[in-house]
Design a protein around this motif. Structure first.
Motif, PDB file in Angstrom:
ATOM      1  N   LEU A 304       0.833  -1.209   0.000  1.00 43.61           N
ATOM      2  CA  LEU A 304       0.000   0.000   0.000  1.00 43.61           C
ATOM      3  C   LEU A 304       0.863   1.252   0.000  1.00 43.61           C
ATOM      4  O   LEU A 304       0.570   2.225  -0.702  1.00 43.61           O
ATOM      5  N   GLY A 305       1.950   1.241   0.782  1.00 44.21           N
ATOM      6  CA  GLY A 305       2.839   2.409   0.843  1.00 44.21           C
ATOM      7  C   GLY A 305       3.493   2.705  -0.495  1.00 44.21           C
ATOM      8  O   GLY A 305       3.659   3.862  -0.881  1.00 44.21           O
ATOM      9  N   ALA A 306       3.850   1.644  -1.231  1.00 40.58           N
ATOM     10  CA  ALA A 306       4.530   1.827  -2.519  1.00 40.58           C
ATOM     11  C   ALA A 306       3.584   2.299  -3.623  1.00 40.58           C
ATOM     12  O   ALA A 306       4.033   2.701  -4.691  1.00 40.58           O
ATOM     13  N   GLY A 307       2.273   2.234  -3.368  1.00 43.85           N
ATOM     14  CA  GLY A 307       1.331   2.719  -4.373  1.00 43.85           C
ATOM     15  C   GLY A 307       0.371   1.670  -4.888  1.00 43.85           C
ATOM     16  O   GLY A 307      -0.387   1.919  -5.837  1.00 43.85           O
ATOM     17  N   GLY A 308       0.376   0.479  -4.287  1.00 42.86           N
ATOM     18  CA  GLY A 308      -0.581  -0.555  -4.673  1.00 42.86           C
ATOM     19  C   GLY A 308      -1.990  -0.175  -4.245  1.00 42.86           C
ATOM     20  O   GLY A 308      -2.180   0.621  -3.327  1.00 42.86           O
ATOM     21  N   ASP A 309      -2.967  -0.747  -4.931  1.00 42.66           N
ATOM     22  CA  ASP A 309      -4.370  -0.453  -4.636  1.00 42.66           C
ATOM     23  C   ASP A 309      -4.946  -1.626  -3.845  1.00 42.66           C
ATOM     24  O   ASP A 309      -4.948  -2.754  -4.317  1.00 42.66           O
ATOM     25  N   GLY A 310      -5.417  -1.366  -2.652  1.00 44.09           N
ATOM     26  CA  GLY A 310      -5.964  -2.452  -1.833  1.00 44.09           C
ATOM     27  C   GLY A 310      -6.248  -1.952  -0.434  1.00 44.09           C
ATOM     28  O   GLY A 310      -6.251  -0.748  -0.190  1.00 44.09           O
ATOM     29  N   GLY A 311      -6.475  -2.882   0.467  1.00 46.46           N
ATOM     30  CA  GLY A 311      -6.821  -2.474   1.819  1.00 46.46           C
ATOM     31  C   GLY A 311      -6.464  -3.536   2.833  1.00 46.46           C
ATOM     32  O   GLY A 311      -5.607  -4.379   2.589  1.00 46.46           O
ATOM     33  N   VAL A 312      -7.167  -3.509   3.959  1.00 43.14           N
ATOM     34  CA  VAL A 312      -6.790  -4.367   5.086  1.00 43.14           C
ATOM     35  C   VAL A 312      -7.680  -5.597   5.232  1.00 43.14           C
ATOM     36  O   VAL A 312      -7.458  -6.422   6.102  1.00 43.14           O
ATOM     37  N   PHE A 313      -8.695  -5.741   4.383  1.00 46.91           N
ATOM     38  CA  PHE A 313      -9.630  -6.859   4.505  1.00 46.91           C
ATOM     39  C   PHE A 313      -8.929  -8.217   4.385  1.00 46.91           C
ATOM     40  O   PHE A 313      -8.901  -8.997   5.334  1.00 46.91           O
ATOM     41  N   ALA A 314      -8.395  -8.511   3.189  1.00 40.37           N
ATOM     42  CA  ALA A 314      -7.770  -9.821   2.948  1.00 40.37           C
ATOM     43  C   ALA A 314      -6.593 -10.066   3.887  1.00 40.37           C
ATOM     44  O   ALA A 314      -6.507 -11.146   4.489  1.00 40.37           O
ATOM     45  N   PRO A 315      -5.665  -9.093   4.054  1.00 45.28           N
ATOM     46  CA  PRO A 315      -4.558  -9.347   4.987  1.00 45.28           C
ATOM     47  C   PRO A 315      -5.025  -9.629   6.407  1.00 45.28           C
ATOM     48  O   PRO A 315      -4.440 -10.458   7.103  1.00 45.28           O
ATOM     49  N   SER A 316      -6.088  -8.959   6.867  1.00 45.18           N
ATOM     50  CA  SER A 316      -6.598  -9.193   8.226  1.00 45.18           C
ATOM     51  C   SER A 316      -7.179 -10.601   8.348  1.00 45.18           C
ATOM     52  O   SER A 316      -6.911 -11.313   9.324  1.00 45.18           O
ATOM     53  N   ILE A 317      -7.999 -10.998   7.370  1.00 49.70           N
ATOM     54  CA  ILE A 317      -8.598 -12.342   7.415  1.00 49.70           C
ATOM     55  C   ILE A 317      -7.515 -13.417   7.369  1.00 49.70           C
ATOM     56  O   ILE A 317      -7.518 -14.366   8.163  1.00 49.70           O
ATOM     57  N   VAL A 318      -6.553 -13.253   6.461  1.00 52.37           N
ATOM     58  CA  VAL A 318      -5.497 -14.262   6.297  1.00 52.37           C
ATOM     59  C   VAL A 318      -4.600 -14.310   7.531  1.00 52.37           C
ATOM     60  O   VAL A 318      -4.318 -15.390   8.070  1.00 52.37           O
ATOM     61  N   THR A 319      -4.146 -13.151   7.999  1.00 45.18           N
ATOM     62  CA  THR A 319      -3.261 -13.123   9.169  1.00 45.18           C
ATOM     63  C   THR A 319      -3.959 -13.690  10.395  1.00 45.18           C
ATOM     64  O   THR A 319      -3.384 -14.486  11.144  1.00 45.18           O
ATOM     65  N   GLY A 320      -5.209 -13.275  10.605  1.00 48.78           N
ATOM     66  CA  GLY A 320      -5.959 -13.780  11.754  1.00 48.78           C
ATOM     67  C   GLY A 320      -6.164 -15.287  11.683  1.00 48.78           C
ATOM     68  O   GLY A 320      -6.019 -16.000  12.684  1.00 48.78           O
ATOM     69  N   ALA A 321      -6.486 -15.793  10.500  1.00 52.35           N
ATOM     70  CA  ALA A 321      -6.694 -17.233  10.336  1.00 52.35           C
ATOM     71  C   ALA A 321      -5.391 -18.003  10.549  1.00 52.35           C
ATOM     72  O   ALA A 321      -5.376 -19.052  11.219  1.00 52.35           O
ATOM     73  N   LEU A 322      -4.295 -17.493  10.002  1.00 53.94           N
ATOM     74  CA  LEU A 322      -2.986 -18.140  10.210  1.00 53.94           C
ATOM     75  C   LEU A 322      -2.625 -18.154  11.692  1.00 53.94           C
ATOM     76  O   LEU A 322      -2.113 -19.155  12.211  1.00 53.94           O
ATOM     77  N   PHE A 323      -2.909 -17.036  12.380  1.00 50.10           N
ATOM     78  CA  PHE A 323      -2.616 -17.003  13.807  1.00 50.10           C
ATOM     79  C   PHE A 323      -3.493 -18.000  14.567  1.00 50.10           C
ATOM     80  O   PHE A 323      -3.028 -18.663  15.504  1.00 50.10           O
ATOM     81  N   GLY A 324      -4.749 -18.127  14.164  1.00 50.67           N
ATOM     82  CA  GLY A 324      -5.640 -19.107  14.791  1.00 50.67           C
ATOM     83  C   GLY A 324      -5.118 -20.527  14.638  1.00 50.67           C
ATOM     84  O   GLY A 324      -5.147 -21.319  15.591  1.00 50.67           O
TER      85      GLY A 324
END
Length: 409
Positions: A304-324
């Motif tokens: 996101l910082g470099a200029g990609g288009d996206g948000g926190v939805f997928a990373p939050s779901i994936v990170t949370g699931a991996l942590f689970g």
């Protein structure tokens, strides 16, 4: 109601096409790189984000995309509108970011593009002149419903995150859009994101669910802070070449060492869930899992910082699931518990998404919809979502959507 139904049909087609085209192309590119040369992973994110930079500069006349904050701005000021170019801009940029490995998802791109459809309908349909918020929310509801197969998740996201209020007209418009999107999902796109069915839970798991939710809340804070820091850090780099490539090549290096970070990582999460149900557990399994939990938010923030288009939805779901998965495997292996891996993956996903976007009810319904029979976990999902959100908001009252507004006020 008529305007909302019209907006919903357009947004269903928009979200459906972006979701399936992106998923298909992302997997084909990743498979090709694995067969050709793993080192290509290092440069792929640069290709995507450089293409976005040139598109923004020449096709979209240097006008920037600022994500969901743009929707807040247009809702607060009656005169400001989401210009039409935001539909192709977010659609194309979200697609390019994810297919070339940018470690985020198409959710926010879809939300802003569908909100723009609603805003354009408000401007052009005469009966709709009093209902700007309603039509923007109608578009967003259709988009989120198509992405996750959850009509209630779409409706609650529009109420909890976009409008941040509820009224009679919002409910009429929202339910109209929701019904159209539900029919579209039922007849055309009914398959859930993952095929692993949730299992019946036991009350003895509650203490572990609370501990998981508290840690997931802290993980969401780490993600929020790192996204805010990355955006301000990269905004301070004046040289466009350095800004794009510093972030993108760093993401590429992370993907080279941990290919599961590629794109939205849903495919990689599916592989982890598959392995966790059958494989034996040791440190060689647990350590990479912990690395993925810590590095997925970093890779998303750099994208996101470099200029990609996206948000926190997928990373939050994936990170949370991996942590689970990590948490349940760790407890089962070292504490002798019998925690159900797939259930704890869902509790982690709901907790982290809830804490990241401050929308616990949205998180419950979205996460319950990404697997078959997810709704049997409604009570523990509610518990994990509320605990994580309350902790995150108590420590830091803003999320990635709202922090800028506070800084300016």
């Amino acid at each position: 109601m008529g305007s909302s139904v019209f907006v919903s049909v357009i947004c269903c087609l928009l979200a459906y096409s972006l979701k399936h085209i992106t998923g298909y192309v992302q997997e084909r590119i990743a498979e090709s790189v694995v067969q050709l040369d793993h080192r290509l992973f290092i440069i792929l994110p640069s290709i995507g984000i450089t293409a976005i930079y040139f598109l923004r500069k020449y096709a979209f006349q240097n006008r920037k995309n600022k994500g969901i904050k743009e929707i807040y701005t247009t809702l607060e000021t009656r005169k400001d509108h989401l210009p039409f170019f935001k539909i192709p801009s977010h659609y194309i940029n979200g697609f390019l970011t994810v297919i070339f490995g940018g470690s985020t998802g198409i959710e926010v791109s879809t939300v802003v593009a569908t909100a723009t459809v609603g805003n354009q309908a408000y401007k052009r349909l005469h009966p709709a002149w009093a209902y700007k918020t309603e039509l923007i929310c109608a578009g967003v509801i259709a988009g989120v419903t198509l992405l996750f197969g959850s009509a209630l998740g779409g409706l609650l996201f529009a109420l909890e995150v976009i409008s941040r209020k509820c009224s009679k007209t919002l409910m009429i418009s929202g339910i109209s859009s929701m019904l159209v999107a539900s029919l579209f999902v039922y007849y055309i796109d009914a398959a859930p994101l993952f095929h692993f069915a949730a299992k019946q839970w036991r009350w003895q798991a509650i203490p572990y669910i609370i501990i998981l939710a508290l840690i997931a809340g802290l993980l969401a804070l780490y993600f929020t802070k790192i996204v805010i820091y990355a955006k301000s850090f990269f905004a301070g780099i004046k040289n466009n070449f350095i800004r794009v490539n510093l972030g993108a090549i760093t993401v590429g290096l992370l993907i080279f060492f941990l290919p599961l970070l590629y794109g939205d990582s849903y495919h990689g999460l599916g592989e982890i869930l598959e392995r966790s149900l059958h494989g034996s557990v040791n440190w060689l399994y647990i350590l990479p899992l912990l690395l993925l939990v810590l590095l997925k938010p970093l890779a998303a923030a750099l994208t996101l910082g470099a200029g990609g288009d996206g948000g926190v939805f997928a990373p939050s779901i994936v990170t949370g699931a991996l942590f689970g998965v990590f948490f349940a495997q760790f407890c089962n292996h070292y504490l002798g518990t019998q925690l159900i891996i797939i259930n704890f993956a869902l509790f982690g996903a709901a907790a982290m998404l809830s804490a990241a976007i401050h929308a616990p009810f949205t998180a419950i319904f979205i996460v319950a919809s990404i697997v078959p029979s997810g709704y049997i976990l409604f009570a523990p999902l509610l518990l994990s979502s509320l605990v994580a959100k309350l902790l995150a908001k108590k420590i830091y009252p803003y999320n990635v959507y709202t922090y800028k507004e506070v800084a300016h006020s």
